[in-house]
Enzyme design. Sequence first.
Site, PDB file in Angstrom:
ATOM      1  NE  ARG A  17       4.290   1.449  -1.457  1.00  0.00           N
ATOM      2  CZ  ARG A  17       5.396   0.764  -1.165  1.00  0.00           C
ATOM      3  NH1 ARG A  17       6.433   0.855  -1.973  1.00  0.00           N
ATOM      4  NH2 ARG A  17       5.452  -0.036  -0.121  1.00  0.00           N
ATOM      5  CD  GLU A  68       4.459 -11.634 -21.676  1.00  0.00           C
ATOM      6  OE1 GLU A  68       3.409 -10.982 -21.732  1.00  0.00           O
ATOM      7  OE2 GLU A  68       4.675 -12.456 -20.803  1.00  0.00           O
ATOM      8  CD  GLU A 122       5.611 -17.659 -17.766  1.00  0.00           C
ATOM      9  OE1 GLU A 122       4.651 -18.108 -18.427  1.00  0.00           O
ATOM     10  OE2 GLU A 122       5.714 -16.457 -17.486  1.00  0.00           O
ATOM     11  N   GLY A 129       1.351  -3.304   5.271  1.00  0.00           N
ATOM     12  CA  GLY A 129       1.925  -4.544   5.819  1.00  0.00           C
ATOM     13  C   GLY A 129       0.808  -5.526   6.124  1.00  0.00           C
ATOM     14  CB  CYS A 148      -0.872   0.011   1.249  1.00  0.00           C
ATOM     15  SG  CYS A 148      -1.885  -1.446   1.427  1.00  0.00           S
ATOM     16  CE  LYS A 153       0.245  -7.504 -14.694  1.00  0.00           C
ATOM     17  NZ  LYS A 153       1.358  -8.445 -14.972  1.00  0.00           N
ATOM     18  CG  HIS A 190       9.935 -37.553 -32.504  1.00  0.00           C
ATOM     19  ND1 HIS A 190      10.130 -38.823 -32.967  1.00  0.00           N
ATOM     20  CD2 HIS A 190      10.321 -37.559 -31.200  1.00  0.00           C
ATOM     21  CE1 HIS A 190      10.586 -39.594 -31.986  1.00  0.00           C
ATOM     22  NE2 HIS A 190      10.708 -38.861 -30.904  1.00  0.00           N
ATOM     23  CE  LYS A 209       6.849 -14.064 -18.374  1.00  0.00           C
ATOM     24  NZ  LYS A 209       5.482 -13.789 -18.493  1.00  0.00           N
TER      25      LYS A 209
HETATM   26  C1  AGP Z   1       1.912 -12.951 -18.835  1.00  0.00           C
HETATM   27  O1  AGP Z   1       3.186 -12.325 -18.859  1.00  0.00           O
HETATM   28  C2  AGP Z   1       0.909 -12.195 -19.676  1.00  0.00           C
HETATM   29  N1  AGP Z   1       0.816 -10.866 -19.233  1.00  0.00           N
HETATM   30  C3  AGP Z   1      -0.387 -12.959 -19.811  1.00  0.00           C
HETATM   31  O2  AGP Z   1      -0.106 -14.220 -20.363  1.00  0.00           O
HETATM   32  C4  AGP Z   1      -1.169 -13.189 -18.498  1.00  0.00           C
HETATM   33  O3  AGP Z   1      -0.520 -14.162 -17.721  1.00  0.00           O
HETATM   34  C5  AGP Z   1      -2.569 -13.710 -18.876  1.00  0.00           C
HETATM   35  O4  AGP Z   1      -3.212 -12.709 -19.621  1.00  0.00           O
HETATM   36  C6  AGP Z   1      -3.403 -14.057 -17.659  1.00  0.00           C
HETATM   37  O5  AGP Z   1      -3.615 -12.907 -16.884  1.00  0.00           O
HETATM   38  P1  AGP Z   1      -4.228 -13.109 -15.421  1.00  0.00           P
HETATM   39  O6  AGP Z   1      -3.235 -13.915 -14.650  1.00  0.00           O
HETATM   40  O7  AGP Z   1      -4.412 -11.732 -14.890  1.00  0.00           O
HETATM   41  O8  AGP Z   1      -5.522 -13.850 -15.568  1.00  0.00           O
END
Ligand code: AGP
Length: 610
Positions: A27, A488, A481, A106, A2, A605, A504, A485
Site C-alpha cells: 500500500r 506487455e 495504449e 488519507g 498507506c 515496474k 495504405h 497493454k
Molecule cells: C506500462 O504498462 C509499462 N509498464 C511502461 O510502458 C511504463 O509506462 C513506462 O516504463 C514508463 O514508466 P514510468 O511512468 O514509471 O516512467
Amino acid sequence: MCGIIGYTGRTQVLPKLFCGLKSLEYRGYDSAGIAFYDRNAGMMCLKEKGRVSEVEALADDYEKNNNTKIDAFCGIGHTRWATHGKPSDINSHPHCTMRVSIVHNGIIENYAELKDELTGHGYGFVSETDTETAAVLIDRFYCDTGDPVAAVRKASERIQGSYAFGIIFHDRPNEIYAARKDSPLIIAEGSDGNYIASDIPAVLRYTDKYYRLEEGETAVLTPGSVTVIKEDGTRFTPEYCKITWSVDAAEKEGFPHFMLKEIHEEPRAVRDTLSSVLSSDIEAFFRENDFDSINIAACGTAMHAGLICKYMTEKLARVPVNVYIASEFRYQDPILSERDLVIIISQSGETADSVAALRLAKERGARTLAVVNVVGSTAAREADHILMTLAGPEISVASTKAYASQIAVMYVLSVKLALVKGKISDEYASSLISDISDNVPSAIDGIIAQKDSIKALARNFLDCPSVFFVGRGLDCLVASEGSLKLKEITYIHSEAYAAGEMKHGTISLISEGTPVIALATEKDLLLKTLGNVKEVKSRGAYVVLVCNEDDIDSIDRSVCDSIIALPPLRSCFAPFTAIAALQLLSYYTAVLRGCDVDRPRNLAKSVTVE
Ligand code: AGP
C-alpha cells in the site's frame, strides 16, 4: 494509500507491528514507523524514511545501545505512500505530540487552514504533512475535554477529506482509538488482544475475525474489549466477520491479481487526482508563463498519456505540443529556452530515460513540470514544478490506474491552458471540468461492471498471432495504449494503426479471422471509422467494435462481430472508458493464456536503465 496497524493485548506488540506492516507495504513503502508504550521507557516512537525493515533495525539498535529489551504490549504502526510532504524521517508516521501519537491513511484537504488556526493558538509543527495537523488538533481537543472519544470526534468534525486514524493517548497506554472517513479501517479480535489495520493482510496470521469500521464510527480497543461508537453516539460491541482469504489474496483485497484490483481503483484514482490537480496552482502557472512551446517527454504508457495532452491542448488551446519518446528526446537536439516548458510524465518518477530528458531540458534552460505518482521521486525532486497523480501505489507492472490518473491531469492541463489563452470561456471550461469530475469515475465503473462480458470476449484472442487496434483522432491514441497493454501482458504481437491509414499498406496483413479492435467513440468521426471497419471486415477480420452505447442503434451490426458499449460520456472523455475496456480485455486474455499478469517476462515496474 498507506498501511496502518495497531495492537493492544497480552503479548509483545513489536513483532506484530512489523509483521503486519510488511504485509501492508504494497500500500506504500517510502517510509515507516511505530509508536508504542514501553513498560520501562514509556511512550516511544521509532520511524524513518525507508522500508519497514529499517525501522526494525532502529528497534534493534535501541535495545543494543541501551542494553535493554523493549517490553511493550500496545502500539501502532504505519507504512507510508507520501502525498503531502516528501518521504523523510520527520514526515514519516506516527506523528506525536505531548499527549497523542497518531497514524493516518488519507488526505486532509483543509490541513493548511487548520494548521494556520492551530499555529495562531501557539501550536508548533515539525513536519510538512497533513497528518501532523490532525495530531495537534486531537491533542488540543483532548486537552480541552480530557475525553479521548470526544477529542477524536471533535477533530473529525473539523477535518475535511479522508482519514483512517490509529491513535494512542499517552496517558492511556494500553488503549487504541480508531476512526475513519472514506479510508478503510478494520478492527480484528485476536485470542491475545485486539487489532486495527488498514487491510486484512496485516492481521491475517493472528486472527480471522474482523469488523470493517463504518463511515464516521470511532472505536476504542483495550486488551480485552472493543467498543464502537456510532456517529449518533450509540455504543456497541462489533459482530465479527470471518476472513476466508489467504495472505496473498488479502494483499490483493480478494482480487486474483494486482492489475485487476488496480483497474477497479481507477474511479477513485481519477477522483483523487482531479481533486488534487484542480486545487493546484496550475492555472496561475500558465498565466504567469506565456510559453513559446509545450513539450512532453515520457515513455510507454506515460508517453501515450502525453499524446492525449497534445490532442486536447491543440484542439482547445490552439497551442502546439511536441510529444517525445523520452529516450529519443536528446537526439532531437531540442531547441529550448526559459520560454519553453518541458513536461515529464512518469508514474515512478524514476524512469532513466525520462529523468535524462528532464535533465537535458533543464540544461537547455527550459522550465520543467513533472507529472508523477511518487512523492519525492527523482523526477519530482529535480523538476521545477510538480503535479501529483494520486493513483496510490501501482504494483502491477502494466500501468492502468496510473494512466487513467495521468490523462486526468492531461485534460485539466489542456482546459486550463485554453482558458488562460482565452480560447474557451469560463463557462465552457467549468462545464468540461464538472463533466470530467462528476461523470468520468462513474462511467469507468460502468465499464468495470461489464467485465464478465469482456472476459468472454477474451477467448477470441487466446491463440491469435497478432491483433490490430485501429481508430481515428483520440481513438487512435487510445489504440496505442490498448495495443501496448495487450503486448506487455499476453505476449501477443499487436499493432495500433490510424484507421484511415490501414488501406495504405497494412491492410494487406488482414486475412480471415485477423482480430481487429476498432475504436469508434468520437461521434463526428464515427461514419468514417465505420467505413474503415468495413474495409477490414470485408477482408475477413474478426472485429470488436468499441463505441458509445448511444450510437449502437445507428450502426450496421454486420460491420462487427462484437461490440463493447461505453457508458454515455462527453465524446472527448471516452479515452477513460475505452482504455478501461481494453485493459480488462488484455487482462482476461493474459489470464487465459496463463501469463504472469502482474510480473510479465522481461519487464520491470520502473526501468531505471537507459
Ligand atoms: C506500462 O504498462 C509499462 N509498464 C511502461 O510502458 C511504463 O509506462 C513506462 O516504463 C514508463 O514508466 P514510468 O511512468 O514509471 O516512467
